[in-house]
Scaffold this motif. Structure first.
Motif, short mmCIF file in Angstrom:
data_model
loop_
_atom_site.label_atom_id
_atom_site.label_comp_id
_atom_site.label_asym_id
_atom_site.label_seq_id
_atom_site.Cartn_x
_atom_site.Cartn_y
_atom_site.Cartn_z
N UNK A 35 -1.08 2.16 -6.43
CA UNK A 35 -1.01 3.53 -6.88
C UNK A 35 -2.01 4.41 -5.86
N UNK A 36 -2.17 5.76 -6.07
CA UNK A 36 -3.04 6.74 -5.39
C UNK A 36 -3.49 7.51 -6.49
N UNK A 37 -4.86 7.30 -6.91
CA UNK A 37 -5.69 8.04 -7.87
C UNK A 37 -5.13 7.91 -9.12
N UNK A 38 -4.43 6.57 -9.48
CA UNK A 38 -4.01 6.37 -10.82
C UNK A 38 -2.46 6.73 -10.67
N UNK B 162 6.84 6.62 -8.02
CA UNK B 162 6.64 7.84 -8.74
C UNK B 162 6.66 9.03 -7.78
N UNK B 163 6.66 8.73 -6.41
CA UNK B 163 6.61 9.94 -5.59
C UNK B 163 7.74 10.28 -5.13
N UNK B 164 7.94 11.69 -4.53
CA UNK B 164 9.01 12.06 -4.02
C UNK B 164 10.04 12.52 -5.13
N UNK B 165 11.21 12.84 -4.72
CA UNK B 165 12.25 13.22 -5.64
C UNK B 165 12.87 12.04 -5.92
N UNK B 166 13.02 11.11 -5.29
CA UNK B 166 13.28 9.83 -5.86
C UNK B 166 12.58 8.65 -5.21
N UNK C 193 -4.69 1.87 -4.17
CA UNK C 193 -4.58 0.69 -4.73
C UNK C 193 -3.58 -0.07 -4.34
N UNK C 194 -3.61 -1.23 -3.76
CA UNK C 194 -2.49 -1.92 -3.02
C UNK C 194 -1.89 -3.12 -3.98
N UNK D 56 0.72 -1.05 -0.04
CA UNK D 56 -0.21 -0.01 0.07
C UNK D 56 1.02 1.18 0.00
N UNK D 57 0.78 2.42 -0.99
CA UNK D 57 1.43 3.39 -0.91
C UNK D 57 1.27 4.10 0.30
N UNK D 58 2.19 4.95 0.78
CA UNK D 58 2.12 5.63 1.82
C UNK D 58 1.46 6.84 1.49
N UNK D 59 1.07 7.70 2.48
CA UNK D 59 0.20 8.92 2.36
C UNK D 59 0.86 10.10 1.79
#
Length: 375
Positions: A170-173, A178-182, A285-286, A141-144
């Motif tokens: 994913x979070x809303x697709x 793909x999150x954060x600077x890396x 989405x996990x 599960x992606x973190x918040x």
């Protein structure tokens, strides 16, 4: 019954996997072969970022980013307390100090309110300089990240997504890694997308960071591997593993991700009201690296695990000890009151068999055994 059935997956794709391995053997291009570049391109396209740089494993992936960012002694890096050791390990390895933060009881992921309090406390103490947040996509599960990125922006911190367990979520697709600077992931065999050995990758949209990591992972190379412009490491993904991952990535996209979510729904239907089932927030989405339930207390959890084992049903406890209680971090000071959720979770969590090839009959067998013990 297998906890994560790699044998069933191999039998399903045996011809394609064998052929991919055989092609590498015939070409005898074992390091840096074309499959590596092709895999990196496919992974970047899937995640939705400009760059994917493969490496030796998920831990090395995080280490490479920390090296590239110049994380050092005196820096504070904020890490969830309920996760695998490597997320904190790479911080200490670079000489920095991990600041462990309690997690949300429902999602198992970093608690953003407690994160901000930890940052404020670190600033107020004045001993360390806050630099990085490393959220973990626990159990798939992606973190918040919408909230984490707000906190990071407020305090001018980098975000490094540890997506070792989250690839495919994913979070809303917007996809994990793909999150954060890396972001980083792991291709350890039991991960949502796993190879037949060790492997990992870094994801980023930052061109300069990507070039620096490409240098660092090959002994700090410049224009070629005999032109060494900085101190680096030796951290490459073997061509054979890349060839295997190309086959597995297609299967993952075509059906495996949806199949594990189908298994998740089957478990939920049967276990709702019996035990505490996983919480997936709206819009999230996990990829279900694990399907993890919560029991009433340690005695009930341990008793259930014993009963399942007697019936030939495998289960795992992730994690039996919080990060702040690991012996390797014994020199750091902690207030137990800051880790109430993590301390409880270590006593009550139990992960059940979970993989794309799990049959409905197996799910029924697991759930029937749980109901017989609990009810």
């Amino acid at each position: 019954m297998q906890f994560r059935d790699l044998k069933a997956q191999y039998q399903e794709y045996k011809a394609k996997i064998d052929s991919a391995i055989q092609e590498v053997l015939l070409n005898a291009n074992f390091i840096g072969g074309k499959d590596v570049g092709e895999l990196e391109s496919q992974l970047a396209d899937y995640v939705g970022v400009k760059h994917c740089i493969s490496c030796a494993n998920g831990t090395e992936a995080m280490t490479l980013v920390a090296m590239a960012w110049g994380i050092k002694e005196g820096d504070a890096v904020f890490v969830p307390d309920f996760t695998f050791f490597s997320t904190g390990e790479i911080v200490s390895f670079e000489g920095a100090t991990p600041i462990f933060v309690d997690v949300d009881r429902g999602t198992f992921n970093l608690d953003t309110a407690k994160l901000e309090k930890a940052i404020q406390k670190t600033i107020a103490e004045g001993k360390l300089t806050p630099k990085v947040i490393i959220p973990v996509d626990l159990f798939g599960l992606p973190a918040n990240f919408p909230e984490i990125e707000k906190v990071a922006k407020k305090y001018n911190l980098w975000v490094l997504e540890d997506g070792a367990q989250g690839f495919g979520g994913n979070i809303n697709g917007r996809r994990a890694c793909s999150f954060g600077e890396a972001a980083t992931t792991s291709f350890f065999p039991a991960k949502p997308l796993g190879c037949y050995g060790d492997g990992g990758a870094v994801f980023t949209n930052n061109d300069k960071l990507a070039q620096l990591i490409k240098s660092l992972k090959v002994h700090g190379k410049g224009d070629n591997k005999y032109d060494n412009v900085r101190i680096g490491v030796n951290s490459r993904l073997d061509t054979i593993q890349a060839a295997i991952l190309k086959v597995k990535l297609k299967a993952f996209i075509d059906h495996e991700l949806e199949d594990v979510n189908r298994i998740y729904r089957l478990y939920n239907e049967r276990l709702k009201g019996v035990v505490e089932i996983p919480v997936i927030p709206d819009g999230f989405y996990s990829s279900f690296a694990q399907y993890t339930i919560k029991l009433k207390d340690k005695e009930q959890r341990d008793g259930l695990q014993t009963r399942l084992k007697e019936q030939g049903i495998p289960s795992m406890i992730y994690y039996i000890k919080p990060m702040h209680k690991q012996g390797a971090f014994a020199d750091l000071e902690f207030d137990e009151n800051n880790y109430e959720v993590t301390n409880e979770l270590c006593d009550v969590v139990l992960s059940l068999p979970m993989h794309p090839y799990l049959s409905e009959e197996d799910v029924d067998a697991v759930c029937d055994a749980i109901k017989a013990y609990i009810l």
